[in-house]
Design a protein around this motif. Structure first.
Motif, PDB file in Angstrom:
ATOM      1  N   TRP A 202       0.848  -1.196   0.000  1.00 44.19           N
ATOM      2  CA  TRP A 202       0.000   0.000   0.000  1.00 44.19           C
ATOM      3  C   TRP A 202       0.879   1.239   0.000  1.00 44.19           C
ATOM      4  CZ3 TRP A 202      -0.714   4.420   2.808  1.00 44.19           C
ATOM      5  CH2 TRP A 202      -1.902   5.113   2.566  1.00 44.19           C
ATOM      6  N   PRO A 203       0.483   2.298  -0.709  1.00 42.00           N
ATOM      7  CA  PRO A 203      -0.699   2.391  -1.559  1.00 42.00           C
ATOM      8  C   PRO A 203      -0.389   1.942  -2.986  1.00 42.00           C
ATOM      9  CG  PRO A 203       0.347   4.531  -1.411  1.00 42.00           C
ATOM     10  CD  PRO A 203       1.188   3.588  -0.590  1.00 42.00           C
ATOM     11  N   PRO A 204      -1.400   1.480  -3.714  1.00 41.27           N
ATOM     12  CA  PRO A 204      -1.159   1.100  -5.101  1.00 41.27           C
ATOM     13  C   PRO A 204      -0.791   2.305  -5.956  1.00 41.27           C
ATOM     14  CG  PRO A 204      -3.501   0.947  -4.555  1.00 41.27           C
ATOM     15  CD  PRO A 204      -2.785   1.283  -3.287  1.00 41.27           C
ATOM     16  N   LYS A 205       0.084   2.103  -6.918  1.00 38.92           N
ATOM     17  CA  LYS A 205       0.453   3.164  -7.864  1.00 38.92           C
ATOM     18  C   LYS A 205       0.976   2.513  -9.134  1.00 38.92           C
ATOM     19  CE  LYS A 205       4.794   3.675  -5.309  1.00 38.92           C
ATOM     20  NZ  LYS A 205       5.688   4.547  -4.557  1.00 38.92           N
ATOM     21  N   GLY A 206       0.938   3.269 -10.216  1.00 37.76           N
ATOM     22  CA  GLY A 206       1.323   2.683 -11.491  1.00 37.76           C
ATOM     23  C   GLY A 206       2.144   3.629 -12.337  1.00 37.76           C
ATOM     24  N   LEU A 207       2.593   3.120 -13.490  1.00 37.31           N
ATOM     25  CA  LEU A 207       3.367   3.910 -14.444  1.00 37.31           C
ATOM     26  C   LEU A 207       2.842   3.653 -15.849  1.00 37.31           C
ATOM     27  CD1 LEU A 207       5.883   5.802 -14.713  1.00 37.31           C
ATOM     28  CD2 LEU A 207       7.174   3.738 -15.312  1.00 37.31           C
ATOM     29  N   TYR A 208       2.471   4.734 -16.504  1.00 35.97           N
ATOM     30  CA  TYR A 208       1.997   4.702 -17.885  1.00 35.97           C
ATOM     31  C   TYR A 208       3.203   4.947 -18.793  1.00 35.97           C
ATOM     32  CZ  TYR A 208       0.129   7.320 -21.966  1.00 35.97           C
ATOM     33  OH  TYR A 208      -0.140   7.819 -23.212  1.00 35.97           O
ATOM     34  N   ALA A 222      -1.416   7.875  -9.843  1.00 34.40           N
ATOM     35  CA  ALA A 222      -1.971   7.804  -8.484  1.00 34.40           C
ATOM     36  C   ALA A 222      -0.939   7.956  -7.362  1.00 34.40           C
ATOM     37  CB  ALA A 222      -2.779   6.530  -8.275  1.00 34.40           C
ATOM     38  N   VAL A 223       0.265   8.417  -7.680  1.00 37.06           N
ATOM     39  CA  VAL A 223       1.190   8.819  -6.618  1.00 37.06           C
ATOM     40  C   VAL A 223       0.544   9.953  -5.803  1.00 37.06           C
ATOM     41  CG1 VAL A 223       3.459   9.870  -6.136  1.00 37.06           C
ATOM     42  CG2 VAL A 223       3.237   8.108  -7.908  1.00 37.06           C
ATOM     43  N   SER A 224      -0.300  10.727  -6.471  1.00 40.08           N
ATOM     44  CA  SER A 224      -0.949  11.906  -5.872  1.00 40.08           C
ATOM     45  C   SER A 224      -2.019  11.557  -4.838  1.00 40.08           C
ATOM     46  CB  SER A 224      -1.584  12.752  -6.966  1.00 40.08           C
ATOM     47  OG  SER A 224      -2.469  11.967  -7.758  1.00 40.08           O
ATOM     48  N   LEU A 225      -2.297  10.287  -4.643  1.00 37.44           N
ATOM     49  CA  LEU A 225      -3.282   9.922  -3.609  1.00 37.44           C
ATOM     50  C   LEU A 225      -2.799  10.304  -2.210  1.00 37.44           C
ATOM     51  CD1 LEU A 225      -4.581   6.435  -4.801  1.00 37.44           C
ATOM     52  CD2 LEU A 225      -5.924   8.531  -4.537  1.00 37.44           C
ATOM     53  N   ASN A 242       1.488  19.833  -2.537  1.00 37.28           N
ATOM     54  CA  ASN A 242       1.732  18.633  -1.717  1.00 37.28           C
ATOM     55  C   ASN A 242       1.402  17.304  -2.406  1.00 37.28           C
ATOM     56  OD1 ASN A 242      -1.044  18.784  -1.573  1.00 37.28           O
ATOM     57  ND2 ASN A 242      -1.154  18.896   0.658  1.00 37.28           N
ATOM     58  N   ARG A 243       0.671  17.351  -3.525  1.00 35.94           N
ATOM     59  CA  ARG A 243       0.370  16.104  -4.251  1.00 35.94           C
ATOM     60  C   ARG A 243       1.017  16.151  -5.630  1.00 35.94           C
ATOM     61  NH1 ARG A 243      -3.905  13.291  -1.631  1.00 35.94           N
ATOM     62  NH2 ARG A 243      -4.830  14.585  -0.001  1.00 35.94           N
ATOM     63  N   ILE A 244       1.740  15.104  -5.964  1.00 39.42           N
ATOM     64  CA  ILE A 244       2.485  15.126  -7.228  1.00 39.42           C
ATOM     65  C   ILE A 244       2.253  13.873  -8.072  1.00 39.42           C
ATOM     66  CG2 ILE A 244       4.358  16.620  -6.429  1.00 39.42           C
ATOM     67  CD1 ILE A 244       6.026  13.971  -6.066  1.00 39.42           C
ATOM     68  N   GLU A 245       2.406  14.045  -9.373  1.00 41.02           N
ATOM     69  CA  GLU A 245       2.677  12.956 -10.306  1.00 41.02           C
ATOM     70  C   GLU A 245       3.973  13.339 -11.004  1.00 41.02           C
ATOM     71  OE1 GLU A 245       1.058  10.212 -10.341  1.00 41.02           O
ATOM     72  OE2 GLU A 245      -0.895  10.726  -9.488  1.00 41.02           O
ATOM     73  N   LEU A 246       4.733  12.343 -11.444  1.00 43.20           N
ATOM     74  CA  LEU A 246       6.022  12.567 -12.079  1.00 43.20           C
ATOM     75  C   LEU A 246       6.038  12.000 -13.490  1.00 43.20           C
ATOM     76  CD1 LEU A 246       8.278  11.394  -9.096  1.00 43.20           C
ATOM     77  CD2 LEU A 246       7.821  13.757  -9.747  1.00 43.20           C
ATOM     78  N   PRO A 309       4.635  19.580 -21.841  1.00 41.57           N
ATOM     79  CA  PRO A 309       3.175  19.648 -21.775  1.00 41.57           C
ATOM     80  C   PRO A 309       2.719  20.186 -20.421  1.00 41.57           C
ATOM     81  CG  PRO A 309       3.906  17.494 -22.571  1.00 41.57           C
ATOM     82  CD  PRO A 309       5.126  18.213 -22.099  1.00 41.57           C
ATOM     83  N   GLN A 310       1.775  21.116 -20.450  1.00 41.08           N
ATOM     84  CA  GLN A 310       1.195  21.627 -19.198  1.00 41.08           C
ATOM     85  C   GLN A 310       0.072  20.693 -18.781  1.00 41.08           C
ATOM     86  OE1 GLN A 310       2.383  24.295 -17.222  1.00 41.08           O
ATOM     87  NE2 GLN A 310       4.047  23.752 -18.615  1.00 41.08           N
ATOM     88  N   MET A 311       0.262  20.026 -17.670  1.00 46.17           N
ATOM     89  CA  MET A 311      -0.623  18.938 -17.279  1.00 46.17           C
ATOM     90  C   MET A 311      -1.705  19.409 -16.309  1.00 46.17           C
ATOM     91  SD  MET A 311       0.817  16.520 -18.969  1.00 46.17           S
ATOM     92  CE  MET A 311       0.264  14.956 -18.274  1.00 46.17           C
ATOM     93  N   ASN A 312      -2.888  18.861 -16.497  1.00 48.99           N
ATOM     94  CA  ASN A 312      -3.994  19.113 -15.573  1.00 48.99           C
ATOM     95  C   ASN A 312      -4.591  17.751 -15.204  1.00 48.99           C
ATOM     96  OD1 ASN A 312      -5.961  20.338 -14.059  1.00 48.99           O
ATOM     97  ND2 ASN A 312      -7.252  20.849 -15.799  1.00 48.99           N
ATOM     98  N   VAL A 313      -3.812  17.028 -14.405  1.00 50.18           N
ATOM     99  CA  VAL A 313      -4.138  15.628 -14.104  1.00 50.18           C
ATOM    100  C   VAL A 313      -5.361  15.534 -13.195  1.00 50.18           C
ATOM    101  CG1 VAL A 313      -3.196  13.480 -13.158  1.00 50.18           C
ATOM    102  CG2 VAL A 313      -1.688  15.114 -14.251  1.00 50.18           C
ATOM    103  N   PRO A 314      -6.294  14.603 -13.489  1.00 49.26           N
ATOM    104  CA  PRO A 314      -7.418  14.396 -12.565  1.00 49.26           C
ATOM    105  C   PRO A 314      -6.901  14.142 -11.154  1.00 49.26           C
ATOM    106  CG  PRO A 314      -7.736  13.122 -14.577  1.00 49.26           C
ATOM    107  CD  PRO A 314      -6.355  13.702 -14.657  1.00 49.26           C
ATOM    108  N   ALA A 315      -7.558  14.749 -10.181  1.00 51.27           N
ATOM    109  CA  ALA A 315      -7.094  14.675  -8.795  1.00 51.27           C
ATOM    110  C   ALA A 315      -8.110  13.970  -7.916  1.00 51.27           C
ATOM    111  CB  ALA A 315      -6.827  16.078  -8.261  1.00 51.27           C
ATOM    112  N   TYR A 316      -7.644  13.515  -6.776  1.00 49.01           N
ATOM    113  CA  TYR A 316      -8.507  12.830  -5.817  1.00 49.01           C
ATOM    114  C   TYR A 316      -9.181  13.848  -4.909  1.00 49.01           C
ATOM    115  CZ  TYR A 316      -9.875   9.789  -1.926  1.00 49.01           C
ATOM    116  OH  TYR A 316     -10.584   9.130  -0.950  1.00 49.01           O
ATOM    117  N   GLY A 317     -10.486  13.741  -4.742  1.00 47.57           N
ATOM    118  CA  GLY A 317     -11.207  14.640  -3.849  1.00 47.57           C
ATOM    119  C   GLY A 317     -11.127  16.082  -4.338  1.00 47.57           C
ATOM    120  N   ASN A 318     -10.909  16.995  -3.404  1.00 47.41           N
ATOM    121  CA  ASN A 318     -10.836  18.421  -3.738  1.00 47.41           C
ATOM    122  C   ASN A 318      -9.399  18.898  -3.902  1.00 47.41           C
ATOM    123  OD1 ASN A 318     -13.654  18.698  -3.486  1.00 47.41           O
ATOM    124  ND2 ASN A 318     -13.445  18.746  -1.255  1.00 47.41           N
TER     125      ASN A 318
END
Length: 365
Positions: A202-208, A222-225, A242-246, A309-318
């Motif tokens: 835990w926690p699960p995370k992946g790489l595209y 989902a590193v941003s969880l 405080n929440r990131i994706e790389l 690329p300027q990223m606007n990644v879907p986020a968890y919650g608010n």
């Protein structure tokens, strides 16, 4: 040989409750002797050390700080002027207690029958501020008052909700992962390559991974969880960073072995904030240890270059998710960054455009 204070023998403290952080190498411990009770966070690494916060006195509060006892390593009682209950309170009962880790994993709260007794946030635990305690009044030596309007109540509530969400039929990862993958497919192109990078922990995370005709894109999922530790000690608006994706973009033509090497590298970077109780943010540098390049052994984290690329990644919650691209840099470029900060090199990299994806490029210094 026992220590004596005001004719009372001080018993050896007993551990009432203990819980390991799910995210960071830290253990929370509740201890009490026959005089006082304390909440501790013990870090595995020296940088974190030991943090402590007074919970309550179990007998009559002293007028003065128990300096001599402190010098002998005995937990001091809080002085009378800062105690809501100067006559002392009842001993803590393990069955009524619960430790709740804050979402970052480097701070924790102690609850008694569902009510917050004390909290050690990331910036607490020593120096002039130890933590907040419900039964303290004012700014005591070993705790500050946990007033009714304290932000920590919201943080604890949020942490409890986050923990419970993992028991739902669709947990946070199952909700977020498909949204992020769809977004990446839309931005970069449909990919058939996806790695689980959580080692079944835990926690699960992946790489595209998207292998296009000109570029290969690696982007975390989902590193941003989880919120990163320590952020609020350095940023006024921690929720912005405080929440990131790389991610990393490289010129096409990588062998399978090189692709796997980069995937493994990115996977390892995602663990840094929690394993080392730190954070990754704009302008930070990291080691770039892969089979792809001898020349470029470091990377700078940024989303400020025009070609990226300027990223606007879907986020968890608010929450907001901050996407950081890893741009490989050479030893010389890294040395300049160490001496002068990242901005000088970032400006130079900005001028070479798509060449930043090419690991055969000329150095910019």
């Amino acid at each position: 040989m026992g220590l004596f204070s005001r004719n009372n023998k001080i018993e050896k403290p007993e551990v009432v409750l203990e819980l390991r952080s799910p995210s960071c190498p830290i253990t929370a411990i509740v201890e009490q002797d026959n005089r006082t009770a304390y909440f501790y966070l013990f870090g595995d690494n020296e940088d974190f050390g030991v943090k402590s916060c007074w919970i309550r006195n179990l007998t009559v509060a002293p007028e003065e700080i128990e300096v001599k006892l402190m010098e002998k390593g005995v937990p001091p009682m809080l002085t009378k002027e800062f105690c809501k209950f100067p006559q002392g309170q009842e001993t803590l009962n393990k069955d009524n207690l619960e430790i709740v880790w804050l979402e970052e994993g480097d701070g924790a709260a102690l609850l008694e029958n569902g009510e917050v007794l004390c909290v050690i946030p990331s910036w607490g635990g020593g120096g002039e501020f130890y933590g907040y305690a419900r039964d303290c009044k004012g700014e005591g030596y070993f705790a500050w008052e946990l007033s009714v309007d304290n932000e920590m109540y919201k943080r604890v509530k949020s942490a409890i909700s986050f923990e419970k969400a993992w028991d739902d039929e669709r947990n946070p990862f199952q909700l977020l992962q498909p949204k992020i993958l769809d977004y990446y497919d839309e931005i970069f192109g449909k990919s058939e390559k996806y790695y689980a990078i959580d080692n079944s922990e835990w926690p699960p995370k992946g790489l595209y991974v998207y292998e296009g005709p000109e570029k290969v894109v690696f982007a975390t999922v989902a590193v941003s969880l989880r919120s990163q530790p320590k952020i609020e000690m350095y940023f006024e608006n921690p929720n912005e960073v405080n929440r990131i994706e790389l991610g990393i973009i490289l010129k096409s033509g990588l062998t399978n072995e090189q692709t796997n090497s980069v995937a493994s590298f990115v996977s390892g970077i995602t663990a840094i904030p929690w394993d080392y109780i730190t954070f990754l943010a704009e302008g930070h540098t990291i080691e770039f240890q892969t089979l792809v390049s001898e020349k470029f052994k470091y990377g700078v984290l940024t989303n400020k270059l025009k070609v990226l690329p300027q990223m606007n990644v879907p986020a968890y919650g608010n929450s907001k998710t901050n996407f950081l691209w890893i741009v490989p840099v050479s030893d010389t470029e890294w040395e300049v960054m160490k001496e002068s900060g990242s901005q000088f090199i970032l400006d130079k990299l900005d001028n070479i455009g798509e060449e930043i994806f090419n690991l055969e490029r000329e150095e910019v210094v």
